[in-house]
Design an enzyme around this catalytic site. Sequence first.
Site, mmCIF file in Angstrom:
data_model
loop_
_atom_site.group_PDB
_atom_site.id
_atom_site.type_symbol
_atom_site.label_atom_id
_atom_site.label_comp_id
_atom_site.label_asym_id
_atom_site.label_seq_id
_atom_site.Cartn_x
_atom_site.Cartn_y
_atom_site.Cartn_z
ATOM 1 N N LYS A 1 23.765 17.360 6.296
ATOM 2 C CA LYS A 1 24.661 16.419 6.973
ATOM 3 C C LYS A 1 26.061 16.502 6.374
ATOM 4 O O LYS A 1 27.051 16.649 7.089
ATOM 5 C CB LYS A 1 24.123 14.985 6.825
ATOM 6 C CG LYS A 1 25.113 13.913 7.211
ATOM 7 C CD LYS A 1 24.562 12.518 7.032
ATOM 8 C CE LYS A 1 24.743 11.920 5.666
ATOM 9 N NZ LYS A 1 26.090 11.415 5.352
ATOM 10 N N ASN A 2 26.138 16.416 5.045
ATOM 11 C CA ASN A 2 27.465 16.335 4.428
ATOM 12 C C ASN A 2 28.254 17.637 4.546
ATOM 13 O O ASN A 2 29.476 17.609 4.550
ATOM 14 C CB ASN A 2 27.339 15.919 2.955
ATOM 15 C CG ASN A 2 26.967 14.452 2.831
ATOM 16 O OD1 ASN A 2 26.971 13.711 3.816
ATOM 17 N ND2 ASN A 2 26.628 14.013 1.627
ATOM 18 N N ARG B 1 32.958 7.025 7.348
ATOM 19 C CA ARG B 1 34.041 7.357 6.417
ATOM 20 C C ARG B 1 34.479 8.809 6.469
ATOM 21 O O ARG B 1 35.644 9.136 6.290
ATOM 22 C CB ARG B 1 33.505 7.087 5.015
ATOM 23 C CG ARG B 1 34.271 6.180 4.204
ATOM 24 C CD ARG B 1 33.660 6.160 2.821
ATOM 25 N NE ARG B 1 34.350 7.109 1.958
ATOM 26 C CZ ARG B 1 35.529 6.880 1.408
ATOM 27 N NH1 ARG B 1 36.154 5.747 1.617
ATOM 28 N NH2 ARG B 1 36.099 7.780 0.645
ATOM 29 N N CYS C 1 32.895 -0.467 2.850
ATOM 30 C CA CYS C 1 31.670 0.324 2.918
ATOM 31 C C CYS C 1 30.631 -0.378 2.065
ATOM 32 O O CYS C 1 30.962 -0.956 1.033
ATOM 33 C CB CYS C 1 31.964 1.711 2.391
ATOM 34 S SG CYS C 1 30.509 2.680 2.084
ATOM 35 N N ARG D 1 35.293 2.458 -2.182
ATOM 36 C CA ARG D 1 35.527 3.803 -1.661
ATOM 37 C C ARG D 1 36.911 3.998 -1.054
ATOM 38 O O ARG D 1 37.063 4.179 0.161
ATOM 39 C CB ARG D 1 34.438 4.179 -0.652
ATOM 40 C CG ARG D 1 33.063 4.125 -1.234
ATOM 41 C CD ARG D 1 32.001 4.583 -0.294
ATOM 42 N NE ARG D 1 31.854 6.032 -0.261
ATOM 43 C CZ ARG D 1 30.911 6.659 0.440
ATOM 44 N NH1 ARG D 1 30.073 5.971 1.148
ATOM 45 N NH2 ARG D 1 30.824 7.971 0.420
ATOM 46 N N VAL E 1 40.710 5.913 -0.347
ATOM 47 C CA VAL E 1 41.043 7.296 0.038
ATOM 48 C C VAL E 1 42.314 7.770 -0.673
ATOM 49 O O VAL E 1 42.937 8.729 -0.250
ATOM 50 C CB VAL E 1 41.199 7.448 1.572
ATOM 51 C CG1 VAL E 1 39.852 7.289 2.268
ATOM 52 C CG2 VAL E 1 42.227 6.491 2.131
ATOM 53 N N LEU F 1 42.824 9.423 -3.328
ATOM 54 C CA LEU F 1 42.818 10.804 -3.827
ATOM 55 C C LEU F 1 43.101 11.805 -2.707
ATOM 56 O O LEU F 1 43.764 12.813 -2.910
ATOM 57 C CB LEU F 1 41.481 11.133 -4.497
ATOM 58 C CG LEU F 1 41.109 10.268 -5.707
ATOM 59 C CD1 LEU F 1 39.709 10.600 -6.206
ATOM 60 C CD2 LEU F 1 42.126 10.463 -6.838
ATOM 61 N N ASP G 1 23.142 10.428 -4.338
ATOM 62 C CA ASP G 1 22.412 10.267 -3.077
ATOM 63 C C ASP G 1 20.886 10.374 -3.240
ATOM 64 O O ASP G 1 20.151 10.194 -2.269
ATOM 65 C CB ASP G 1 22.895 11.304 -2.052
ATOM 66 C CG ASP G 1 24.291 10.977 -1.516
ATOM 67 O OD1 ASP G 1 24.788 9.870 -1.781
ATOM 68 O OD2 ASP G 1 24.876 11.834 -0.832
ATOM 69 N N ILE H 1 28.763 7.017 -10.005
ATOM 70 C CA ILE H 1 29.649 7.456 -8.921
ATOM 71 C C ILE H 1 30.149 6.269 -8.096
ATOM 72 O O ILE H 1 31.335 6.150 -7.822
ATOM 73 C CB ILE H 1 28.944 8.475 -7.986
ATOM 74 C CG1 ILE H 1 28.330 9.628 -8.785
ATOM 75 C CG2 ILE H 1 29.914 9.002 -6.922
ATOM 76 C CD1 ILE H 1 29.306 10.560 -9.471
ATOM 77 N N ARG I 1 21.326 8.013 10.625
ATOM 78 C CA ARG I 1 22.584 8.669 10.270
ATOM 79 C C ARG I 1 22.329 9.942 9.464
ATOM 80 O O ARG I 1 23.134 10.859 9.508
ATOM 81 C CB ARG I 1 23.452 7.727 9.426
ATOM 82 C CG ARG I 1 23.933 6.504 10.160
ATOM 83 C CD ARG I 1 24.903 5.742 9.301
ATOM 84 N NE ARG I 1 25.933 6.658 8.805
ATOM 85 C CZ ARG I 1 26.797 6.365 7.841
ATOM 86 N NH1 ARG I 1 26.752 5.189 7.267
ATOM 87 N NH2 ARG I 1 27.699 7.238 7.461
HETATM 88 C C1 UD1 Z 1 30.478 12.359 -0.494
HETATM 89 C C2 UD1 Z 1 29.194 12.323 0.309
HETATM 90 C C3 UD1 Z 1 28.302 11.171 -0.156
HETATM 91 C C4 UD1 Z 1 28.070 11.253 -1.652
HETATM 92 C C5 UD1 Z 1 29.393 11.387 -2.407
HETATM 93 C C6 UD1 Z 1 29.214 11.622 -3.892
HETATM 94 C C7 UD1 Z 1 29.947 13.166 2.450
HETATM 95 C C8 UD1 Z 1 30.186 12.895 3.892
HETATM 96 N N1 UD1 Z 1 29.539 12.130 1.711
HETATM 97 O O1 UD1 Z 1 31.179 11.146 -0.235
HETATM 98 O O2 UD1 Z 1 27.063 11.253 0.538
HETATM 99 O O3 UD1 Z 1 27.411 10.094 -2.087
HETATM 100 O O4 UD1 Z 1 30.167 12.488 -1.881
HETATM 101 O O5 UD1 Z 1 28.454 12.746 -4.108
HETATM 102 O O6 UD1 Z 1 30.062 14.283 1.985
HETATM 103 N N2 UD1 Z 1 37.171 7.918 -4.768
HETATM 104 C C9 UD1 Z 1 38.396 7.327 -5.009
HETATM 105 N N3 UD1 Z 1 39.448 7.675 -4.215
HETATM 106 C C10 UD1 Z 1 39.340 8.579 -3.203
HETATM 107 C C11 UD1 Z 1 38.089 9.177 -2.959
HETATM 108 C C12 UD1 Z 1 37.018 8.834 -3.766
HETATM 109 O O7 UD1 Z 1 38.534 6.512 -5.905
HETATM 110 O O8 UD1 Z 1 40.327 8.858 -2.516
HETATM 111 C C13 UD1 Z 1 36.019 7.559 -5.602
HETATM 112 C C14 UD1 Z 1 34.872 6.948 -4.804
HETATM 113 O O9 UD1 Z 1 35.048 5.578 -4.601
HETATM 114 C C15 UD1 Z 1 33.689 7.285 -5.680
HETATM 115 C C16 UD1 Z 1 34.066 8.643 -6.279
HETATM 116 O O10 UD1 Z 1 35.474 8.756 -6.116
HETATM 117 O O11 UD1 Z 1 33.588 6.337 -6.704
HETATM 118 C C17 UD1 Z 1 33.402 9.838 -5.632
HETATM 119 O O12 UD1 Z 1 33.552 9.753 -4.221
HETATM 120 P P1 UD1 Z 1 33.627 11.044 -3.304
HETATM 121 O O13 UD1 Z 1 33.126 12.221 -4.065
HETATM 122 O O14 UD1 Z 1 34.982 11.118 -2.704
HETATM 123 O O15 UD1 Z 1 32.585 10.692 -2.164
HETATM 124 P P2 UD1 Z 1 32.710 11.002 -0.626
HETATM 125 O O16 UD1 Z 1 33.385 12.305 -0.414
HETATM 126 O O17 UD1 Z 1 33.208 9.812 0.100
#
Ligand code: UD1
Length: 422
Positions: free
Chosen positions: A22-23, A94, A118, A123, A125, A127, A308, A330, A400
């Site tokens: 999926k991811n 997301r 969420c 979570r 964005v 970054l 996950d 995480i 999902r």
């Molecule tokens: C992806 C996966 C999700 C998995 C996660 C961690 C997809 C669609 N989803 O989510 O299933 O649980 O990786 O392996 O691929 N963060 C920030 N700022 C940002 C982005 C992230 O602070 O702009 C933080 C998040 O809140 C979290 C950490 O970074 O604490 C890691 O998140 P991230 O690796 O970005 O997860 P996703 O890509 O959303």
Amino acid sequence: MDSILVTGGGELNGQIPIAGAKNACLTLMPATLLSDEPLTLTNAPRLSDIKTMTELLQSLGAEVTSLQDGKVLAMSSHNIHNHTADYDIVRKMRASILVLGPMLARDGHAVVSLPGGCAIGARPVDLHLKALEALGAELELKDGYIHAKAPGGLKGGTVNFPLVSVGATENVLMAATLAKGTTVINNAAREPEIVDLADCLCKMGAQIDGAGTSTITVQGVDRLHGATHSVVTDRIELGTYMLAPAFCGGEVELLGGRIDLVEAFCEKLDAAGISVEETENGLKVARRNGRIQAVDVTTEPFPGFPTDLQAQMMALLCTASGTSVLEEKIFENRFMHAPELIRMGAQIDVHGGTATVTGVDKLKGAPVMATDLRASVSLILAGLAAEGETVVSRVYHLDRGYEHVVGKLSAVGAKIERIKGQ
Ligand code: UD1
């Protein structure tokens, strides 16, 4: 709303085919926006999140055709006429933020709704946005939307991530393929889904080095062309079903399973008393004699133990011999399955990001509620090994991320059925 009825007891034996990830698919699909030529994905999973991404891409003007019962996605973005990803779609998922980098790289402008809250934590964005700014994007947040511009096109730059983010790495990697010059991404995520995305982008003509390591270098090119790509195996679906015989006994072969996708997870399974063997077609898993042993688990970015699979592992450890400590590093607030498992008789203490699980002899079936995708499947697994019946409600979370969960588990002997409309 549908629910799932699980009756505990009985070994599981047989084979379970593992779908495409999926991811990975959710980041490969927006890659279509980087080219006017067709991108075809094979081994796509049949999931509601994939339908949501289809809907989003179609709203932008992309053609997305689902073939072979959804296993093949034929996409073309030769006619992108809308550059706004609307809140109504983005709020459902997301991963919608992943259209931002490609749209900006392609046409120099994009408007994407902020994803909003969420269930498993804040979570943000930030970054994603900082990384795109390093490539020269001008960003403004207005009325709940990210307004992004790159008037003269994106330019290669250096991105230094303060923490590892899968999605932000994917977004900037896609954007960098069409930026002028060289981009270096430091502290990049190393997940197999990143490697899969980079493989697909290279098939489309991108120049990428270092995917799967912490430093990725991208040499921008003028244009990308069409390609056909097979989506990598879903390591989370794989890990989830590897736990089925661990809960219930028996021996299950996971077709398409690969050990390199789940190494850290397998180390914990071994310590808990579960054997994993590589076969010609995948991985074979069985519980060794005796009770599951307690193990401590800390979630980390790949190659560490995946967040996950934390809920599913916690459910298993509820009946282990001894006390296990699970640390979630995480996401904050990712223990919402704990109160539901407690309803089934588990002994779990949660303090901040740490859960202490004291094993009990057996869980007992109960009505429980799915709170997110991975939590919902952990309750199903717990129900399979519990005494009596468990009814898991709010299963739309499950749809999902797990295709045909009832079919796959009943094929190996689980007593599980979907109940319509409750
Ligand atoms: C992806 C996966 C999700 C998995 C996660 C961690 C997809 C669609 N989803 O989510 O299933 O649980 O990786 O392996 O691929 N963060 C920030 N700022 C940002 C982005 C992230 O602070 O702009 C933080 C998040 O809140 C979290 C950490 O970074 O604490 C890691 O998140 P991230 O690796 O970005 O997860 P996703 O890509 O959303």
